[in-house]
Design a protein around this motif. Structure first.
Motif, PDB file in Angstrom:
ATOM      1  N   ASP A   1       0.846  -1.191   0.000  1.00  0.00           N
ATOM      2  CA  ASP A   1       0.000   0.000   0.000  1.00  0.00           C
ATOM      3  C   ASP A   1       0.884   1.245   0.000  1.00  0.00           C
ATOM      4  N   ALA A   2       0.287   2.367  -0.317  1.00  0.00           N
ATOM      5  CA  ALA A   2       1.042   3.610  -0.498  1.00  0.00           C
ATOM      6  C   ALA A   2       1.805   4.005   0.766  1.00  0.00           C
ATOM      7  N   GLU A   3       1.208   3.822   1.935  1.00  0.00           N
ATOM      8  CA  GLU A   3       1.872   4.206   3.189  1.00  0.00           C
ATOM      9  C   GLU A   3       3.104   3.344   3.453  1.00  0.00           C
ATOM     10  N   GLN A   4       2.989   2.035   3.256  1.00  0.00           N
ATOM     11  CA  GLN A   4       4.141   1.143   3.431  1.00  0.00           C
ATOM     12  C   GLN A   4       5.259   1.504   2.466  1.00  0.00           C
TER      13      GLN A   4
ATOM     14  N   GLN B   1       5.851   4.359   1.031  1.00  0.00           N
ATOM     15  CA  GLN B   1       6.419   5.646   1.453  1.00  0.00           C
ATOM     16  C   GLN B   1       7.420   5.432   2.585  1.00  0.00           C
ATOM     17  N   GLN B   2       7.046   4.659   3.589  1.00  0.00           N
ATOM     18  CA  GLN B   2       7.930   4.429   4.740  1.00  0.00           C
ATOM     19  C   GLN B   2       9.208   3.698   4.333  1.00  0.00           C
ATOM     20  N   ILE B   3       9.075   2.677   3.525  1.00  0.00           N
ATOM     21  CA  ILE B   3      10.241   1.898   3.107  1.00  0.00           C
ATOM     22  C   ILE B   3      11.140   2.747   2.201  1.00  0.00           C
ATOM     23  N   ALA B   4      10.540   3.548   1.330  1.00  0.00           N
ATOM     24  CA  ALA B   4      11.329   4.412   0.449  1.00  0.00           C
ATOM     25  C   ALA B   4      12.077   5.477   1.242  1.00  0.00           C
ATOM     26  N   GLN B   5      11.447   6.042   2.252  1.00  0.00           N
ATOM     27  CA  GLN B   5      12.123   7.037   3.096  1.00  0.00           C
ATOM     28  C   GLN B   5      13.308   6.405   3.826  1.00  0.00           C
ATOM     29  N   LYS B   6      13.118   5.186   4.316  1.00  0.00           N
ATOM     30  CA  LYS B   6      14.225   4.491   4.974  1.00  0.00           C
ATOM     31  C   LYS B   6      15.362   4.237   3.988  1.00  0.00           C
ATOM     32  N   ALA B   7      15.017   3.843   2.753  1.00  0.00           N
ATOM     33  CA  ALA B   7      16.039   3.606   1.730  1.00  0.00           C
ATOM     34  C   ALA B   7      16.827   4.880   1.469  1.00  0.00           C
ATOM     35  N   LYS B   8      16.156   6.013   1.422  1.00  0.00           N
ATOM     36  CA  LYS B   8      16.842   7.295   1.211  1.00  0.00           C
ATOM     37  C   LYS B   8      17.836   7.559   2.343  1.00  0.00           C
ATOM     38  N   GLU B   9      17.448   7.242   3.566  1.00  0.00           N
ATOM     39  CA  GLU B   9      18.302   7.506   4.725  1.00  0.00           C
ATOM     40  C   GLU B   9      19.505   6.574   4.806  1.00  0.00           C
ATOM     41  N   VAL B  10      19.340   5.309   4.421  1.00  0.00           N
ATOM     42  CA  VAL B  10      20.426   4.336   4.591  1.00  0.00           C
ATOM     43  C   VAL B  10      21.221   4.068   3.316  1.00  0.00           C
ATOM     44  N   CYS B  11      20.790   4.596   2.192  1.00  0.00           N
ATOM     45  CA  CYS B  11      21.523   4.441   0.941  1.00  0.00           C
ATOM     46  C   CYS B  11      22.946   4.994   1.127  1.00  0.00           C
ATOM     47  N   PRO B  12      23.972   4.207   0.830  1.00  0.00           N
ATOM     48  CA  PRO B  12      25.344   4.673   1.023  1.00  0.00           C
ATOM     49  C   PRO B  12      25.681   5.975   0.288  1.00  0.00           C
TER      50      PRO B  12
ATOM     51  N   GLN C   1      21.085  18.630   0.347  1.00  0.00           N
ATOM     52  CA  GLN C   1      19.743  18.229   0.748  1.00  0.00           C
ATOM     53  C   GLN C   1      19.227  17.239  -0.275  1.00  0.00           C
ATOM     54  N   ILE C   2      18.592  16.186   0.198  1.00  0.00           N
ATOM     55  CA  ILE C   2      18.066  15.158  -0.693  1.00  0.00           C
ATOM     56  C   ILE C   2      16.555  15.096  -0.520  1.00  0.00           C
ATOM     57  N   ASP C   3      15.839  15.409  -1.574  1.00  0.00           N
ATOM     58  CA  ASP C   3      14.381  15.337  -1.584  1.00  0.00           C
ATOM     59  C   ASP C   3      13.966  14.069  -2.303  1.00  0.00           C
ATOM     60  N   LEU C   4      12.880  13.478  -1.854  1.00  0.00           N
ATOM     61  CA  LEU C   4      12.370  12.256  -2.461  1.00  0.00           C
ATOM     62  C   LEU C   4      10.917  12.469  -2.839  1.00  0.00           C
ATOM     63  N   LYS C   5      10.598  12.263  -4.110  1.00  0.00           N
ATOM     64  CA  LYS C   5       9.227  12.347  -4.600  1.00  0.00           C
ATOM     65  C   LYS C   5       8.829  10.944  -5.040  1.00  0.00           C
ATOM     66  N   ILE C   6       7.677  10.468  -4.572  1.00  0.00           N
ATOM     67  CA  ILE C   6       7.300   9.069  -4.747  1.00  0.00           C
ATOM     68  C   ILE C   6       5.972   8.951  -5.484  1.00  0.00           C
ATOM     69  N   ASN C   7       5.926   8.015  -6.412  1.00  0.00           N
ATOM     70  CA  ASN C   7       4.690   7.656  -7.101  1.00  0.00           C
ATOM     71  C   ASN C   7       4.611   6.147  -7.162  1.00  0.00           C
ATOM     72  N   LEU C   8       3.563   5.572  -6.597  1.00  0.00           N
ATOM     73  CA  LEU C   8       3.348   4.126  -6.624  1.00  0.00           C
ATOM     74  C   LEU C   8       2.251   3.830  -7.625  1.00  0.00           C
ATOM     75  N   LYS C   9       2.569   2.996  -8.594  1.00  0.00           N
ATOM     76  CA  LYS C   9       1.601   2.607  -9.626  1.00  0.00           C
ATOM     77  C   LYS C   9       0.448   1.848  -8.975  1.00  0.00           C
ATOM     78  N   ASN C  10      -0.756   2.175  -9.378  1.00  0.00           N
ATOM     79  CA  ASN C  10      -1.977   1.512  -8.903  1.00  0.00           C
ATOM     80  C   ASN C  10      -2.227   1.666  -7.410  1.00  0.00           C
ATOM     81  N   ALA C  11      -1.751   2.749  -6.829  1.00  0.00           N
ATOM     82  CA  ALA C  11      -1.987   2.960  -5.397  1.00  0.00           C
ATOM     83  C   ALA C  11      -3.256   3.746  -5.184  1.00  0.00           C
TER      84      ALA C  11
END
Length: 141
Positions: free
Chosen positions: A107-110, A112-123, A131-141
């Motif tokens: 789902d869109a909330e999950q 979003q949370q996993i993508a934000q974590k990926a942004k934080e832990v990505c080497p 500054q790193i901004d993240l814009k997210i689009n989930l297909k069929n959400a």
């Protein structure tokens, strides 16, 4: 896990009129042209440091997100990440990651949370001071 990777830059001539070549240890880039013109102007074939950082960041983030999705029992059909870097006053001040994901069953909330974590832990995210901004689009959400 520890490993090293190598890349080489050779520059010839002045800053504005000179030209350089980049080679990576994997040889994916081999004497790839870069110059003042490919960095600060359009029209000449070649790459530039900011474009390479963007590619590295997009690739690292997509792979990190894939691993985190797997840890949560999801497998992406597609993670399409575009990185746009802003160069201002001699520094890369911002990188925007535009993520379009096709992940069955999430789902869109999950997502979003996993993508934000990926942004934080990505080497590569950790490496950058911009500054790193993240814009997210989930297909069929």
């Amino acid at each position: 896990m520890k490993f090293t990777r190598k890349a080489k830059a050779v520059w010839n001539g002045s800053g504005k009129d000179g030209k350089g070549a980049l080679t990576t240890g994997s040889k994916v880039l081999e004497n790839t042209q870069y110059s003042f013109h490919t960095r600060f102007e359009d029209g000449e074939k070649g790459t530039n440091p900011e474009e390479l950082v963007g590619a590295a960041h997009a690739g690292c983030f997509a792979m990190q997100l894939s691993f985190l999705l797997n840890e949560n029992d999801f497998t992406a059909n597609t993670l399409d990440v575009n990185a746009t870097g802003t160069f201002e006053d001699g520094a890369v001040t911002n990188i925007t990651l535009n993520l379009n994901g096709d992940v069955p069953g999430i789902d869109a909330e999950q997502f979003q949370q996993i993508a934000q974590k990926a942004k934080e832990v990505c080497p590569i995210s950790k490496l950058l001071k911009a500054q790193i901004d993240l814009k997210i689009n989930l297909k069929n959400a």
